[in-house]
Design an enzyme around this catalytic site. Structure first.
Site, PDB file in Angstrom:
ATOM      1  N   GLU A  64       0.821  -1.210   0.000  1.00 40.45           N
ATOM      2  CA  GLU A  64       0.000   0.000   0.000  1.00 40.45           C
ATOM      3  C   GLU A  64       0.858   1.265   0.000  1.00 40.45           C
ATOM      4  O   GLU A  64       0.458   2.298  -0.532  1.00 40.45           O
ATOM      5  CB  GLU A  64      -0.948   0.011   1.200  1.00 40.45           C
ATOM      6  CG  GLU A  64      -2.134  -0.950   1.077  1.00 40.45           C
ATOM      7  CD  GLU A  64      -1.829  -2.331   1.616  1.00 40.45           C
ATOM      8  OE1 GLU A  64      -0.639  -2.613   1.929  1.00 40.45           O
ATOM      9  OE2 GLU A  64      -2.765  -3.161   1.718  1.00 40.45           O
ATOM     10  N   PHE A 126     -11.751  -8.068  13.452  1.00 40.61           N
ATOM     11  CA  PHE A 126     -10.628  -8.447  12.585  1.00 40.61           C
ATOM     12  C   PHE A 126     -10.354  -7.339  11.573  1.00 40.61           C
ATOM     13  O   PHE A 126     -11.259  -6.860  10.899  1.00 40.61           O
ATOM     14  CB  PHE A 126     -10.960  -9.752  11.867  1.00 40.61           C
ATOM     15  CG  PHE A 126      -9.887 -10.177  10.894  1.00 40.61           C
ATOM     16  CD1 PHE A 126      -8.622 -10.530  11.350  1.00 40.61           C
ATOM     17  CD2 PHE A 126     -10.130 -10.194   9.530  1.00 40.61           C
ATOM     18  CE1 PHE A 126      -7.628 -10.902  10.461  1.00 40.61           C
ATOM     19  CE2 PHE A 126      -9.141 -10.562   8.631  1.00 40.61           C
ATOM     20  CZ  PHE A 126      -7.880 -10.915   9.104  1.00 40.61           C
ATOM     21  N   GLN A 127      -9.117  -6.924  11.492  1.00 37.22           N
ATOM     22  CA  GLN A 127      -8.642  -5.872  10.581  1.00 37.22           C
ATOM     23  C   GLN A 127      -9.349  -4.530  10.795  1.00 37.22           C
ATOM     24  O   GLN A 127      -9.553  -3.760   9.859  1.00 37.22           O
ATOM     25  CB  GLN A 127      -8.750  -6.310   9.109  1.00 37.22           C
ATOM     26  CG  GLN A 127      -7.770  -7.430   8.782  1.00 37.22           C
ATOM     27  CD  GLN A 127      -7.530  -7.625   7.303  1.00 37.22           C
ATOM     28  OE1 GLN A 127      -8.396  -7.366   6.474  1.00 37.22           O
ATOM     29  NE2 GLN A 127      -6.326  -8.073   6.954  1.00 37.22           N
ATOM     30  N   LYS A 176     -17.720  -1.954   5.296  1.00 34.94           N
ATOM     31  CA  LYS A 176     -17.966  -2.994   4.295  1.00 34.94           C
ATOM     32  C   LYS A 176     -19.453  -3.181   3.981  1.00 34.94           C
ATOM     33  O   LYS A 176     -19.831  -3.358   2.825  1.00 34.94           O
ATOM     34  CB  LYS A 176     -17.370  -4.321   4.767  1.00 34.94           C
ATOM     35  CG  LYS A 176     -17.457  -5.412   3.719  1.00 34.94           C
ATOM     36  CD  LYS A 176     -16.754  -6.683   4.141  1.00 34.94           C
ATOM     37  CE  LYS A 176     -16.819  -7.706   3.005  1.00 34.94           C
ATOM     38  NZ  LYS A 176     -16.133  -8.962   3.390  1.00 34.94           N
ATOM     39  N   MET A 485      23.217  10.615   3.939  1.00 34.61           N
ATOM     40  CA  MET A 485      23.070  11.850   4.706  1.00 34.61           C
ATOM     41  C   MET A 485      23.269  11.584   6.199  1.00 34.61           C
ATOM     42  O   MET A 485      23.842  12.404   6.918  1.00 34.61           O
ATOM     43  CB  MET A 485      21.704  12.473   4.438  1.00 34.61           C
ATOM     44  CG  MET A 485      21.594  13.927   4.868  1.00 34.61           C
ATOM     45  SD  MET A 485      22.824  14.992   4.064  1.00 34.61           S
ATOM     46  CE  MET A 485      21.844  15.771   2.781  1.00 34.61           C
TER      47      MET A 485
END
Lengths: 573, 173
Positions: A64, A126-127, A176, A485
């Protein structure tokens, strides 16, 4: 075994679901590309996407984070909102870095995240993750959809908010059940945002103050920020600057707003800016900031910043004016509208011949420098040669670090919308996926991702997308086997205690590219680079170049942390 | 310095989070927040009492609040003629013998007893915060069991006095 990707007959649904409404709304917004990754909570949306049959392209990244950085690159180059789709929980949290990055650099994004069903919201399902709570501090605005009835209006509002005023990311979180369930009635009304009325036109009286200050000024200076590019004001700026012979310096993100090879351009200002620019800021009597936010990497120690100057600040975001630097002439406006008004009002050239001569002299006496004693690959040389090979015409993306500063210093960007870098947040892993988004936004233009060996390894799985889409992105790894750096700061400020900054074990980048069926090459000398770069740039496909550069090379000149920008080190060899 | 700032907002979930989040991020010290509905449906008003270091930080605060999409109007009331009130509920240890004595203390404050039990009293008082402080101090020796305060809520008076040199009509210092 192959799975058939499209069934012969499409399932027909008589009634539209929330997900169908969402897809319709995106089509209405003329979205042509979505960057995303499927998962449980967005399955209804992916199913609707499947049924919608090619109204826009979905780019499946391999993480993602890759999706959102690609969307940022897309937004930066196209000027239109980048659209991202990810699932709930881990899908959404993997986007956080990119959302924060877009917020800092004012990039328009519309991010659609799935959420667990409303029946289980708040139960640590869940999630499940509190996307509203997590993204509130790093978005321009965010929504959680409560009913599919609202989807068309919310999507209209999201695109409007993301792309107008000071652009920024907007998150739309969709449970959902709302995307899955049939939706019988939708809100057809236009958006209604009484609390959001960005000021576009400047106050003419403030512009008058500016023209009067300009008339009186002996030492004027223009500072360009990304706001010039967002406001599509580059051509107008060039007109005004040439007509009144004004010197111009730039922030990191403002590069390309004014031609980098113009005689009135002094180079970038700030921590790794040119001596000429930083001294010009320190000595000028009128500083006209157009669309920059006076970031601390630009200003250095504020006590010493532009102490002699009347400060004029043109910005579309009123909260930026006076935030860091005391402003005498505040102008809340879109950069183009402000410059149009300025052009109308200004009629007298400031009397500043001595100032111009002094700047010219500084420019000649204190140019950017690097040692080039050998045939070895010197990073600064590498960027300069890349500039020559591409005629300064390519879209260049970078991560953060030494390679980014060298690119800013040596790739004289001649046009706006060619420079894609992570400025405010300084995100490693940004450059390569951003190049993918940039290439999709501008399929005909050459795109080069200049990345460090460290940053590239944070998002290199997106090589899959290059392979899959055959995008002709050229990846140049400025490979010094170190987090450059970090190493430089440890050398300068931590007595050379190189704690965890030397990366001695690396993959064979050439073989890595080849494993994705991408051309890979390793360059160790200037000659190898010179011999092949033209052909590589002309090659119609992706190429990965592992350029081995000297590890001990540092970015100079530099304003040490805590110092004023007039106190640069490494100005001369 | 102490400031009283009101924000008229759209009544949506997450607005308070956004507003307090930006104050937290920018390190403004919030003394109190009160929120309630207004005369218009769907619109609420928040009243903040905040400590800010200087005028520049104050300007940042109002600008950042104004920038929020769901914030419709931000007003700094501190230098205006205003009406400002707070409500406090105070539960004090008491018994039948003490009841009259406490009644005598709270009367000048125009506070009232709203609940009585065998061993305690509940007192309701509204007014400026310093009046509430004063009453609490007077009741403290009896033993305070619980205090609930709403935080300040305020708006500008209908008539703003015209003054050339602007004196502060704030009820706070």
């Amino acid at each position: 075994m192959n799975v058939e990707t499209k069934p012969k007959t499409q399932p027909k649904t008589a009634v539209k679901t929330g997900a169908d409404i969402l897809i319709d709304s995106l089509i209405e917004q003329k979205v042509d590309t979505i960057f995303g990754y499927p998962g449980g909570a967005v399955l209804p949306i992916y199913d609707a996407l499947y049924r919608s049959d090619g109204d826009f392209e979905h780019i499946l990244t391999r993480h993602e984070q890759g999706a959102i950085h690609a969307a940022e690159g897309y937004a930066r180059v196209s000027g239109r909102p980048g659209v991202v789709l990810a699932t709930s929980g881990p899908g959404a949290t993997n986007l956080i870095t990119g959302i924060a990055d877009a917020m800092m650099d004012s990039l328009p994004l519309v991010i659609i995240t799935g959420q667990v069903a409303t029946s289980v919201t708040g139960t640590d399902a869940f999630q499940e993750a509190d996307v509203m709570g997590i993204t509130t501090p790093i978005t321009k605005h965010n929504y959680q959809v409560q009913s599919s009835y609202d989807i068309p209006r919310i999507i209209k509002e999201a695109f409007h908010i993301a792309s107008t005023g000071r652009p920024g990311p907007v998150v739309v979180d969709i449970p959902k059940d709302i995307s899955a369930n049939p939706c019988l009635k939708v809100d057809e009304s236009d958006f209604h945002l009484p609390g959001y009325q960005p000021t576009i036109k400047p106050n003419p009286l403030q512009i008058k103050k500016l023209t009067e200050a300009l008339k009186k000024s002996k030492k004027p200076l223009i500072l360009t920020g990304a706001g010039v590019i967002h406001g599509k004001a580059s051509d107008l700026l060039l007109d005004i600057v040439e007509a009144y012979e004004l010197p111009v310096t730039s922030t990191l993100l403002g590069l390309g707003a004014f031609p980098g090879d113009h005689k009135l351009f002094l180079g970038m200002a700030g921590m790794h800016g040119t001596y000429t620019s930083n001294m010009a800021i320190s000595e000028c009597d009128l500083l006209i900031n157009i669309g920059a936010r006076f970031d601390d990497r630009l200003t250095g120690n504020l006590e010493h910043f532009a102490t002699n100057a009347t400060v004029a600040h043109i910005d579309i975001d009123p909260a930026e004016i006076g935030k860091n630097v005391t402003t005498h002439i505040p102008i809340v406006s879109d950069s183009r509208a402000a410059l149009e008004e300025l052009k109308k009002q200004v009629n007298e050239k400031p009397d500043h011949g001595a100032w111009m001569a002094q700047l010219k002299e500084n420019k000649a006496s204190y140019p950017l420098w690097y040692n080039n004693p050998s045939e070895d690959m010197i990073p600064q040389w590498l960027i300069k040669s890349l500039h020559d090979a591409t005629n300064g015409d390519a879209i260049v993306t970078t991560d953060v670090g030494q390679h980014q500063m060298w690119t800013a210093q040596y790739y004289a960007f001649a046009q706006p919308n060619k420079w894609v870098t992570s400025g405010g947040l300084g995100t490693m892993g940004f450059g390569f996926p951003a190049a993918i988004g940039a290439q999709l936004a501008a399929p005909e233009e050459p795109v080069v991702a200049v990345v460090g060996d460290g940053g590239f390894q944070m998002t290199l799985q997106e090589l899959s997308v290059l392979q899959e889409r055959g995008l002709p992105v050229k990846i140049i790894i400025v490979n010094n086997g170190a987090l450059g750096m970090v190493r430089q700061w440890q050398e300068a400020f931590y007595d050379k205690r190189y704690s965890e900054s030397i990366v001695s074990v690396q993959p064979d980048f050439v073989k890595l590219a080849e494993s994705y069926n991408i051309r890979g090459m390793k360059f160790e000398t200037q000659k190898q680079f010179n011999d092949s770069i033209k052909e590589i740039m002309d090659y119609n496909g992706p190429v990965l170049l592992d350029c081995r550069v000297l590890q001990q090379e540092n970015v100079y000149p530099m304003v040490p942390p805590g110092k004023g920008i007039h106190e640069m080190i490494g100005v001369k060899p | 310095m102490k400031r009283i700032i009101t924000a008229v907002v759209q009544n949506r979930s997450g607005v308070l989070n956004r507003v307090t989040g930006l104050m937290q991020k920018r390190q403004f010290n919030i003394e109190s927040i009160s929120v309630g509905r207004t005369e218009t449906e769907g619109i609420s008003k928040m009243t903040f009492v905040v400590h800010v270091d200087d005028h520049q930080k104050l300007e940042q605060l109002t600008k950042q609040l104004n920038k929020q999409i769901d914030v419709l109007k931000v007003t700094d009331l501190s230098d205006k003629a205003i009406v400002a009130r707070e409500l406090a509920l105070i539960k004090v240890v008491s018994n039948a013998q003490l009841r009259n004595e406490i009644q005598g203390i709270i009367e000048p404050f125009r506070a009232s007893i709203i609940d009585v039990s065998k061993d305690s009293l509940a007192i309701q008082v509204t007014g400026k915060p310093d009046k509430i402080e004063a009453l609490i101090e007077l009741l403290r020796p009896y033993g305070i069991k619980d205090i609930a305060r709403t935080g300040l809520t305020a708006f500008a008076r209908g008539h703003q006095p015209q003054v050339t040199e602007f004196t502060s009509y704030s009820i706070l210092k």
